[in-house]
Design a protein around this motif. Structure first.
Motif, PDB file in Angstrom:
ATOM      1  N   ASN A  48       0.826  -1.224   0.000  1.00 32.27           N
ATOM      2  CA  ASN A  48       0.000   0.000   0.000  1.00 32.27           C
ATOM      3  C   ASN A  48       0.853   1.264   0.000  1.00 32.27           C
ATOM      4  N   GLN A  51       2.054   1.689  -3.521  1.00 29.67           N
ATOM      5  CA  GLN A  51       0.968   2.006  -4.433  1.00 29.67           C
ATOM      6  C   GLN A  51       0.467   3.437  -4.217  1.00 29.67           C
ATOM      7  N   THR A  52       0.502   3.894  -2.977  1.00 30.43           N
ATOM      8  CA  THR A  52       0.020   5.239  -2.659  1.00 30.43           C
ATOM      9  C   THR A  52       1.012   6.295  -3.131  1.00 30.43           C
ATOM     10  N   GLU A  54       4.893   6.140  -4.742  1.00 30.83           N
ATOM     11  CA  GLU A  54       6.115   5.414  -5.105  1.00 30.83           C
ATOM     12  C   GLU A  54       7.374   6.222  -4.776  1.00 30.83           C
ATOM     13  N   ASN A  58      10.156   4.983  -2.266  1.00 27.97           N
ATOM     14  CA  ASN A  58      11.531   4.723  -2.714  1.00 27.97           C
ATOM     15  C   ASN A  58      12.531   5.371  -1.754  1.00 27.97           C
ATOM     16  N   ASN A  91      -4.072  -7.094  -2.944  1.00 27.66           N
ATOM     17  CA  ASN A  91      -4.352  -6.405  -4.207  1.00 27.66           C
ATOM     18  C   ASN A  91      -4.004  -7.320  -5.370  1.00 27.66           C
ATOM     19  N   TYR A 125       9.673  -0.885  -6.922  1.00 26.67           N
ATOM     20  CA  TYR A 125       8.289  -1.187  -7.275  1.00 26.67           C
ATOM     21  C   TYR A 125       8.115  -1.169  -8.786  1.00 26.67           C
ATOM     22  N   MET A 127       5.111  -3.359 -10.723  1.00 21.89           N
ATOM     23  CA  MET A 127       3.709  -3.471 -10.351  1.00 21.89           C
ATOM     24  C   MET A 127       3.661  -4.310  -9.075  1.00 21.89           C
ATOM     25  N   ASP A 128       4.773  -5.015  -8.824  1.00 26.34           N
ATOM     26  CA  ASP A 128       5.024  -5.736  -7.580  1.00 26.34           C
ATOM     27  C   ASP A 128       6.121  -4.973  -6.832  1.00 26.34           C
TER      28      ASP A 128
ATOM     29  N   MET B   1      -5.595   9.019  -1.924  1.00 24.03           N
ATOM     30  CA  MET B   1      -6.041   8.323  -3.130  1.00 24.03           C
ATOM     31  C   MET B   1      -4.971   7.355  -3.611  1.00 24.03           C
ATOM     32  N   LYS B   2      -5.416   6.222  -4.041  1.00 26.26           N
ATOM     33  CA  LYS B   2      -4.442   5.253  -4.542  1.00 26.26           C
ATOM     34  C   LYS B   2      -4.109   5.527  -5.992  1.00 26.26           C
ATOM     35  N   LYS B   3      -2.832   5.496  -6.274  1.00 25.89           N
ATOM     36  CA  LYS B   3      -2.415   5.653  -7.669  1.00 25.89           C
ATOM     37  C   LYS B   3      -1.749   4.353  -8.083  1.00 25.89           C
ATOM     38  N   SER B   5       0.682   2.218 -10.478  1.00 21.48           N
ATOM     39  CA  SER B   5       1.776   2.492 -11.388  1.00 21.48           C
ATOM     40  C   SER B   5       1.213   2.284 -12.789  1.00 21.48           C
ATOM     41  N   ALA B   8       0.775  -1.297 -13.642  1.00 17.50           N
ATOM     42  CA  ALA B   8      -0.346  -1.920 -12.944  1.00 17.50           C
ATOM     43  C   ALA B   8      -1.653  -1.516 -13.611  1.00 17.50           C
ATOM     44  N   LEU B  62      13.889  -3.321 -12.332  1.00 19.49           N
ATOM     45  CA  LEU B  62      14.506  -2.685 -11.162  1.00 19.49           C
ATOM     46  C   LEU B  62      16.017  -2.924 -11.216  1.00 19.49           C
TER      47      LEU B  62
END
Lengths: 139, 182
Positions: A48, A51-52, A54, A58, A91, A125, A127-128, B1-3, B5, B8, B62
């Motif tokens: 989370n 996702q909220t 990045e 980081n 998720n 990050y 998408m994982d 709010m969720k963003k 990537s 995703a 990454l």
């Protein structure tokens, strides 16, 4: 006599330099198991956070040792020396992907549904969220 | 709010009903060959999403997840060359041409061209990559080779090790994409 001493000292310095350079060149990889965790949280919380936001995640987590509690969803072996344990994030289909260090592979291997604690180095990050050089134990 | 990537979003977006293929464990490796030494590194966590409706593909890698044989080289790569604290990932955003949904049903190998932008070390460069997509029992095996010049991406190799690192790095990409079930 004097020049001989200087020569000996010079040789000594060179020898020390060579040893240091050699040790540095062959220094071992960083292992999460050898270090204290900087953060300890659940797989859902870590996911989370990324996702909220990045960028701030980081700054907070990259290169840090993180201890994650979570539930195994899948175990893969993309190459013989690379065992990966995926943790649920709440998720779907996204996961926390944890590459287990070659020296830390547990016996027996974890199976889906296991409640585990993983300690690893956070690499970021996509998408994982990906952790490397991990150690793992059952909770 | 969720963003989410971008990657995703592309994967789970319900806007397009086209089939999506993806992997979270793409293998990206690079190889540098010089007279002084050969250096190779491997990453098994390249996330990739291919949208069969538009041909759009995105690959996110990454940089800290590259494993080198020597820890020291890995450290130099991250700290001095790609500066992975500042630029944690390399991203390819491109379109695949030469392959469409009609070819999914039958096993076979197809030469394709991947045209788009590759972003590394904060620098965006257009790329045109020849690749192959092999349809095998519902999965897509993608193979591509990309030549990357560090200088193109403002990656400075210090004079002392100039001869240890190739001017052009061979990057090999091997992906096994599976259909996203939902």
């Amino acid at each position: 006599m004097k020049s001989k001493q200087i020569l000996l000292i010079a040789l000594g310095v060179i020898a020390i330099g060579v040893v240091i350079a050699y040790l540095q060149y062959n220094k071992p990889h960083r292992e999460a198991a050898d270090e204290q965790a900087a953060f300890s949280l659940s797989a859902n919380e870590l996911f989370n956070d990324f996702q909220t936001d990045e960028t701030s995640s980081n700054a907070k987590y990259l290169n840090k040792i993180i201890e994650i509690t979570g539930v195994v969803i899948e175990v893969t072996q993309p190459s013989p020396e690379n065992l990966t344990v995926m943790l649920e994030t709440g998720n779907e289909p996204f996961v926390i992907a944890c590459e287990i260090s070659p020296g830390q592979v547990p016996n027996p291997l974890p199976t889906p549904g296991d409640q585990v604690i993983v300690k690893g180095i956070c690499t970021g990050y996509t998408m994982d969220v990906v952790l490397v050089r991990c150690s793992i134990k059952n909770q | 709010m969720k963003k989410l990537s971008f990657l995703a979003f592309v994967l789970i977006s319900q806007l397009a009903f086209a089939q999506k293929y993806f992997t979270r464990e793409g293998h990206v490796s690079f190889f540098s060959k010089t007279d002084v030494e050969d250096i190779d590194a491997h990453n098994y966590k390249a996330s990739t999403v291919l949208d069969m409706g538009t041909g759009a593909v995105e690959v996110a890698i990454l940089l800290k997840a590259f494993e080198f044989k020597k820890a020291l080289m890995q450290e130099h790569f991250n700290e001095n060359y790609v500066e992975s604290d500042k630029y944690p990932k390399a991203v390819l955003k491109a379109k695949v041409s030469g392959f469409d949904a009609g070819q999914l049903g039958k096993n076979g190998s197809h030469p394709v061209t991947v045209i788009g932008d590759f972003n590394l070390h904060g620098v965006n460069k257009p790329v045109n990559i020849p690749a192959t997509i092999e349809v095998k029992d519902g999965k897509l095996m993608v193979n591509a080779i990309l030549m990357v010049k560090p200088a193109d991406y403002n990656i400075n190799i210090p004079k002392v090790v100039e001869n240890n690192i190739s001017k052009e790095i061979k990057v090999t990409v091997q992906l096994t994409l599976e259909e996203l079930k939902r």
